[in-house]
Design an enzyme around this catalytic site. Structure first.
Site, PDB file in Angstrom:
ATOM      1  N   ASP A 119      37.143  57.268  45.101  1.00  0.00           N
ATOM      2  CA  ASP A 119      35.886  57.531  45.424  1.00  0.00           C
ATOM      3  C   ASP A 119      35.246  58.150  46.830  1.00  0.00           C
ATOM      4  O   ASP A 119      36.323  58.367  46.459  1.00  0.00           O
ATOM      5  CB  ASP A 119      35.574  56.056  45.452  1.00  0.00           C
ATOM      6  CG  ASP A 119      35.689  54.876  46.771  1.00  0.00           C
ATOM      7  OD1 ASP A 119      36.130  55.584  47.584  1.00  0.00           O
ATOM      8  OD2 ASP A 119      35.178  53.739  47.186  1.00  0.00           O
ATOM      9  N   CYS A 135      40.741  55.386  48.271  1.00  0.00           N
ATOM     10  CA  CYS A 135      38.869  54.483  48.688  1.00  0.00           C
ATOM     11  C   CYS A 135      39.433  54.606  50.038  1.00  0.00           C
ATOM     12  O   CYS A 135      39.776  55.406  50.439  1.00  0.00           O
ATOM     13  CB  CYS A 135      39.056  53.331  47.594  1.00  0.00           C
ATOM     14  SG  CYS A 135      39.829  52.081  47.860  1.00  0.00           S
ATOM     15  N   THR A 193      39.730  51.658  51.873  1.00  0.00           N
ATOM     16  CA  THR A 193      40.960  51.058  52.141  1.00  0.00           C
ATOM     17  C   THR A 193      41.906  51.520  51.367  1.00  0.00           C
ATOM     18  O   THR A 193      44.047  50.556  51.808  1.00  0.00           O
ATOM     19  CB  THR A 193      40.591  49.317  52.240  1.00  0.00           C
ATOM     20  OG1 THR A 193      40.959  49.103  50.990  1.00  0.00           O
ATOM     21  CG2 THR A 193      39.789  49.084  52.607  1.00  0.00           C
ATOM     22  N   HIS A 234      62.696  50.714  43.625  1.00  0.00           N
ATOM     23  CA  HIS A 234      62.368  49.316  43.149  1.00  0.00           C
ATOM     24  C   HIS A 234      61.659  49.126  42.311  1.00  0.00           C
ATOM     25  O   HIS A 234      61.759  48.128  41.536  1.00  0.00           O
ATOM     26  CB  HIS A 234      62.462  48.428  44.421  1.00  0.00           C
ATOM     27  CG  HIS A 234      63.627  48.338  45.679  1.00  0.00           C
ATOM     28  ND1 HIS A 234      63.659  47.242  46.775  1.00  0.00           N
ATOM     29  CD2 HIS A 234      64.368  49.750  45.689  1.00  0.00           C
ATOM     30  CE1 HIS A 234      64.503  48.321  47.281  1.00  0.00           C
ATOM     31  NE2 HIS A 234      65.484  49.069  47.032  1.00  0.00           N
ATOM     32  N   HIS A 273      66.872  46.066  39.209  1.00  0.00           N
ATOM     33  CA  HIS A 273      65.745  46.233  39.451  1.00  0.00           C
ATOM     34  C   HIS A 273      64.776  46.603  38.267  1.00  0.00           C
ATOM     35  O   HIS A 273      63.665  46.354  37.982  1.00  0.00           O
ATOM     36  CB  HIS A 273      64.826  47.334  40.636  1.00  0.00           C
ATOM     37  CG  HIS A 273      65.581  47.394  41.411  1.00  0.00           C
ATOM     38  ND1 HIS A 273      65.228  46.800  42.399  1.00  0.00           N
ATOM     39  CD2 HIS A 273      66.386  48.348  42.476  1.00  0.00           C
ATOM     40  CE1 HIS A 273      65.874  47.289  43.461  1.00  0.00           C
ATOM     41  NE2 HIS A 273      66.586  48.433  43.589  1.00  0.00           N
TER      42      HIS A 273
HETATM   43  C1  RB5 Z   1      33.438  51.512  49.700  1.00  0.00           C
HETATM   44  O1  RB5 Z   1      32.668  51.546  50.417  1.00  0.00           O
HETATM   45  C2  RB5 Z   1      34.823  50.541  49.718  1.00  0.00           C
HETATM   46  O2  RB5 Z   1      34.113  49.710  49.556  1.00  0.00           O
HETATM   47  C3  RB5 Z   1      36.132  51.568  48.798  1.00  0.00           C
HETATM   48  O3  RB5 Z   1      35.596  53.069  49.178  1.00  0.00           O
HETATM   49  C4  RB5 Z   1      37.078  50.251  48.999  1.00  0.00           C
HETATM   50  O4  RB5 Z   1      37.673  50.578  50.019  1.00  0.00           O
HETATM   51  C5  RB5 Z   1      36.968  49.275  48.007  1.00  0.00           C
HETATM   52  O5  RB5 Z   1      38.147  48.824  48.335  1.00  0.00           O
END
Ligand code: RB5
Length: 147
Positions: free
Chosen positions: A8, A65, A67, A98, A133
């Site tokens: 994203d 993304c 996080t 694993h 595994h």
């Molecule tokens: C976008 O702002 C953010 O929420 C997305 O990139 C991600 O971190 C979602 O898990």
């Protein structure tokens, strides 16, 4: 090996870094976007990449993304996907050996491009160990097959 990659707006820089890495490693890939200068929704990129990996059209997927969490949650909804959210090299190796993870998720607001490269390099080059595994991964597949 053919890799499907997507991000994203929060993961564009690491996505470009990993594409450079795959060029250097001679790994083929297809970029599923985003083409974003604005805010987009991570499931719109996670789900198509996950579907392509689950169908066997692509061997592995990489999703980035902010996080890595949203991407991994969405990708793991697709049957056959074992998406690992990884922010260290030890886990990158372990999850291939694993869990036979078939998608790697990372967060650009969590780690920098240098570490992301090292993680992706290890993840892309480490084989599944199988053996004990198999039974554990098999239990996940069996659960999925009943849903
Ligand atoms: C976008 O702002 C953010 O929420 C997305 O990139 C991600 O971190 C979602 O898990």
């Amino acid at each position: 090996m053919m890799v499907a990659i997507g991000s994203d707006h929060g993961g564009v820089n690491i996505r470009e870094e990993i594409k450079k890495l795959m060029d250097e490693m001679g790994i083929e890939y297809k970029d599923f976007g985003c083409e974003c200068g604005t805010s987009v929704d991570y499931p719109d990129y996670a789900l198509p990449v996950a579907e392509k990996v689950a169908s066997g059209e692509f061997d592995k997927g990489i999703l980035i993304c902010g996080t890595g969490i949203g991407m991994s949650i969405a990708a793991n909804k697709v049957n056959g996907i074992r998406c690992a959210l990884v922010h260290d090299v030890f886990s990158a190796k372990a999850t291939r050996e694993h869990n036979d993870s078939n998608i790697l998720a990372m967060g650009e607001r969590v780690i920098g491009p240098g570490l992301a490269r090292e993680i992706a390099k290890v993840w892309l080059t480490t084989d599944y160990e199988g053996g004990r595994h198999e039974r554990r991964v098999g239990k996940i597949s069996e659960y999925e097959s009943k849903r």
